[in-house]
Design a protein around this motif. Structure first.
Motif, PDB file in Angstrom:
ATOM      1  N   MET A   1      -0.127  -7.207  23.302  1.00  0.00           N
ATOM      2  CA  MET A   1      -0.030  -5.810  22.859  1.00  0.00           C
ATOM      3  C   MET A   1       0.146  -5.814  21.178  1.00  0.00           C
ATOM      4  N   ASN A   2       0.871  -6.582  20.707  1.00  0.00           N
ATOM      5  CA  ASN A   2       1.346  -6.353  19.686  1.00  0.00           C
ATOM      6  C   ASN A   2      -0.679  -5.793  18.554  1.00  0.00           C
ATOM      7  N   SER A   3      -1.474  -7.133  19.069  1.00  0.00           N
ATOM      8  CA  SER A   3      -2.452  -7.139  18.541  1.00  0.00           C
ATOM      9  C   SER A   3      -3.627  -5.808  18.708  1.00  0.00           C
ATOM     10  N   LEU A   4      -4.083  -4.870  19.319  1.00  0.00           N
ATOM     11  CA  LEU A   4      -3.416  -3.486  20.145  1.00  0.00           C
ATOM     12  C   LEU A   4      -3.402  -2.253  19.420  1.00  0.00           C
ATOM     13  N   SER A   5      -2.305  -3.192  18.290  1.00  0.00           N
ATOM     14  CA  SER A   5      -1.750  -2.150  17.542  1.00  0.00           C
ATOM     15  C   SER A   5      -1.147  -0.516  18.109  1.00  0.00           C
ATOM     16  N   LEU A   6      -1.116  -0.354  18.818  1.00  0.00           N
ATOM     17  CA  LEU A   6      -0.949   1.098  20.210  1.00  0.00           C
ATOM     18  C   LEU A   6      -0.375   1.830  19.169  1.00  0.00           C
ATOM     19  N   ASP A   7      -0.763   3.231  19.182  1.00  0.00           N
ATOM     20  CA  ASP A   7      -0.020   4.178  17.801  1.00  0.00           C
ATOM     21  C   ASP A   7       0.531   5.605  19.509  1.00  0.00           C
ATOM     22  N   LEU A   8       1.989   5.377  19.477  1.00  0.00           N
ATOM     23  CA  LEU A   8       2.117   5.923  20.443  1.00  0.00           C
ATOM     24  C   LEU A   8       3.249   7.354  20.093  1.00  0.00           C
ATOM     25  N   LYS A  24      -2.865  -2.937  28.197  1.00  0.00           N
ATOM     26  CA  LYS A  24      -2.943  -3.647  28.769  1.00  0.00           C
ATOM     27  C   LYS A  24      -3.897  -3.787  29.959  1.00  0.00           C
ATOM     28  N   ARG A  25      -4.483  -3.208  30.420  1.00  0.00           N
ATOM     29  CA  ARG A  25      -5.316  -2.894  31.797  1.00  0.00           C
ATOM     30  C   ARG A  25      -6.397  -3.522  31.015  1.00  0.00           C
ATOM     31  N   LEU A  26      -6.836  -3.074  29.591  1.00  0.00           N
ATOM     32  CA  LEU A  26      -8.171  -2.993  28.785  1.00  0.00           C
ATOM     33  C   LEU A  26      -8.070  -4.479  28.298  1.00  0.00           C
ATOM     34  N   LYS A  27      -6.442  -5.316  27.499  1.00  0.00           N
ATOM     35  CA  LYS A  27      -6.820  -6.222  27.314  1.00  0.00           C
ATOM     36  C   LYS A  27      -7.142  -7.607  28.467  1.00  0.00           C
ATOM     37  N   ASN A  28      -7.059  -7.354  29.581  1.00  0.00           N
ATOM     38  CA  ASN A  28      -7.466  -8.338  30.725  1.00  0.00           C
ATOM     39  C   ASN A  28      -8.796  -8.149  31.072  1.00  0.00           C
ATOM     40  N   ARG A  29      -8.787  -7.157  31.046  1.00  0.00           N
ATOM     41  CA  ARG A  29     -10.411  -6.877  31.618  1.00  0.00           C
ATOM     42  C   ARG A  29     -11.239  -7.490  30.601  1.00  0.00           C
ATOM     43  N   PHE A  30     -11.738  -7.249  28.752  1.00  0.00           N
ATOM     44  CA  PHE A  30     -12.357  -6.997  28.285  1.00  0.00           C
ATOM     45  C   PHE A  30     -11.690  -8.096  27.274  1.00  0.00           C
ATOM     46  N   ARG A  31     -12.825  -8.813  25.713  1.00  0.00           N
ATOM     47  CA  ARG A  31     -12.351  -8.887  25.166  1.00  0.00           C
ATOM     48  C   ARG A  31     -12.374  -8.117  23.675  1.00  0.00           C
ATOM     49  N   ILE A  32     -11.283  -7.818  23.616  1.00  0.00           N
ATOM     50  CA  ILE A  32     -10.617  -5.730  22.966  1.00  0.00           C
ATOM     51  C   ILE A  32      -9.543  -6.355  21.410  1.00  0.00           C
ATOM     52  N   ARG A  57      -6.182   8.961  18.628  1.00  0.00           N
ATOM     53  CA  ARG A  57      -5.116   8.135  18.696  1.00  0.00           C
ATOM     54  C   ARG A  57      -5.247   6.561  17.714  1.00  0.00           C
ATOM     55  N   ASN A  58      -6.483   6.180  19.898  1.00  0.00           N
ATOM     56  CA  ASN A  58      -6.927   5.107  18.964  1.00  0.00           C
ATOM     57  C   ASN A  58      -8.150   4.305  20.015  1.00  0.00           C
ATOM     58  N   THR A  59      -8.426   3.108  18.773  1.00  0.00           N
ATOM     59  CA  THR A  59     -10.314   2.970  19.304  1.00  0.00           C
ATOM     60  C   THR A  59     -10.242   1.152  19.912  1.00  0.00           C
ATOM     61  N   PHE A  60      -9.963   1.036  20.548  1.00  0.00           N
ATOM     62  CA  PHE A  60     -10.988  -0.318  20.662  1.00  0.00           C
ATOM     63  C   PHE A  60     -12.026  -0.662  21.070  1.00  0.00           C
ATOM     64  N   ALA A  61     -12.712  -1.917  20.393  1.00  0.00           N
ATOM     65  CA  ALA A  61     -13.864  -2.314  20.608  1.00  0.00           C
ATOM     66  C   ALA A  61     -14.073  -3.407  21.658  1.00  0.00           C
ATOM     67  N   ILE A  62     -14.598  -2.875  22.456  1.00  0.00           N
ATOM     68  CA  ILE A  62     -15.237  -3.715  23.602  1.00  0.00           C
ATOM     69  C   ILE A  62     -16.308  -5.110  22.971  1.00  0.00           C
ATOM     70  N   LYS A  63     -15.620  -6.360  22.732  1.00  0.00           N
ATOM     71  CA  LYS A  63     -16.322  -7.167  21.981  1.00  0.00           C
ATOM     72  C   LYS A  63     -17.365  -8.091  23.014  1.00  0.00           C
ATOM     73  N   LYS A  64     -18.722  -7.819  22.793  1.00  0.00           N
ATOM     74  CA  LYS A  64     -19.886  -8.377  23.715  1.00  0.00           C
ATOM     75  C   LYS A  64     -21.309  -9.178  22.552  1.00  0.00           C
ATOM     76  N   THR A  65     -21.584 -10.390  23.248  1.00  0.00           N
ATOM     77  CA  THR A  65     -22.691 -10.907  22.478  1.00  0.00           C
ATOM     78  C   THR A  65     -23.291 -10.232  21.857  1.00  0.00           C
ATOM     79  N   PHE A 200     -18.904   0.996  32.105  1.00  0.00           N
ATOM     80  CA  PHE A 200     -19.993   1.564  31.698  1.00  0.00           C
ATOM     81  C   PHE A 200     -20.566   1.098  30.334  1.00  0.00           C
ATOM     82  N   VAL A 201     -19.604   1.434  29.270  1.00  0.00           N
ATOM     83  CA  VAL A 201     -20.463   0.970  27.889  1.00  0.00           C
ATOM     84  C   VAL A 201     -20.471  -0.066  27.670  1.00  0.00           C
ATOM     85  N   ALA A 202     -19.698  -0.871  28.103  1.00  0.00           N
ATOM     86  CA  ALA A 202     -19.514  -2.575  28.313  1.00  0.00           C
ATOM     87  C   ALA A 202     -21.101  -2.690  28.668  1.00  0.00           C
ATOM     88  N   ARG A 203     -21.621  -2.357  29.464  1.00  0.00           N
ATOM     89  CA  ARG A 203     -22.830  -3.162  30.276  1.00  0.00           C
ATOM     90  C   ARG A 203     -24.163  -2.526  29.392  1.00  0.00           C
TER      91      ARG A 203
END
Length: 209
Positions: A1-8, A24-32, A57-65, A200-203
């Motif tokens: 979780m440290n790599s996600l720099s979660l702002d609480l 945690k679920r985002l990190k497990n499901r995608f390359r974030i 508050r937080n932005t996460f990029a879903i990495k795709k080719t 959806f946006v990853a697709r």
């Protein structure tokens, strides 16, 4: 979780667990990854403009080719006016997930949501909806408003419509401003809600290949 720099910071206790579980679920499901500062220009979306204020508050990029898409965890402040003996202004804060993707084609300005009975009645008097005669299942299910009929028809390919049809839930709104799309439903941050927007946006990101 440290790599996600979660702002609480300042987050109510009741919202902390859904936030942490969601990330945690985002990190497990995608390359974030956490991107650098990006101005997503959210003020250009009417869907979010009814709030008194919106901040990310937080932005996460879903990495795709083929390109990144994004999950935005927003802090929103909604103002309502109560008229009794005295005018009272109420503020309510909510913490919402929205997802964003950059599109290859220019759509103009578009709003897409599940069609309601009221929409169907309104169309009889004001035929402002964009229908796709060659895709009746899509047109029966979704209500599409556009500022530029020809531009939107050209941009909303069958592949794009199929991606929208793959969404099983109905409680969402999509707004597109030229090449930028946002999707959300004004619901609080939960793992299930956030993941379904992110998928959806990853697709959509894969359609740019």
């Amino acid at each position: 979780m440290n790599s996600l720099s979660l702002d609480l910071t300042g987050l109510p206790d009741i919202s902390r667990h859904p936030y942490e579980t969601t990330c945690k679920r985002l990190k497990n499901r995608f390359r974030i990854e956490v991107p650098g500062d990006i101005d997503f220009q959210l003020e250009q979306f009417e869907t979010l403009n009814h709030h008194q204020s919106v901040s990310i508050r937080n932005t996460f990029a879903i990495k795709k080719t083929c390109g990144d898409s994004y999950v935005l965890l927003l802090d929103t402040d909604t103002q309502s006016v109560e008229l009794n003996h005295k005018t009272k202004v109420n503020h309510s804060n909510s913490f919402q997930p929205w997802a964003l993707a950059y599109l290859k084609r220019d759509f103009g300005r578009v709003v897409i949501r599940t069609e309601t009975i009221i929409d169907k009645i309104r169309e009889i008097i004001f035929p402002i909806e964009l229908d796709f005669k060659d895709d009746k299942p899509f047109s029966d299910r979704f209500y599409v408003l556009t500022s530029d009929r020809h531009k939107t028809e050209a941009a909303m390919t069958q592949e794009f419509r199929d991606a929208i049809m793959s969404i099983k839930k109905s409680d969402f709104v999509i707004e597109i401003f030229e090449h930028t799309l946002v999707i959300g439903n004004h619901k609080p941050v939960t793992p299930e809600n956030t993941i379904y927007l992110a998928e959806f946006v990853a697709r959509l990101a894969e359609l740019k290949c």
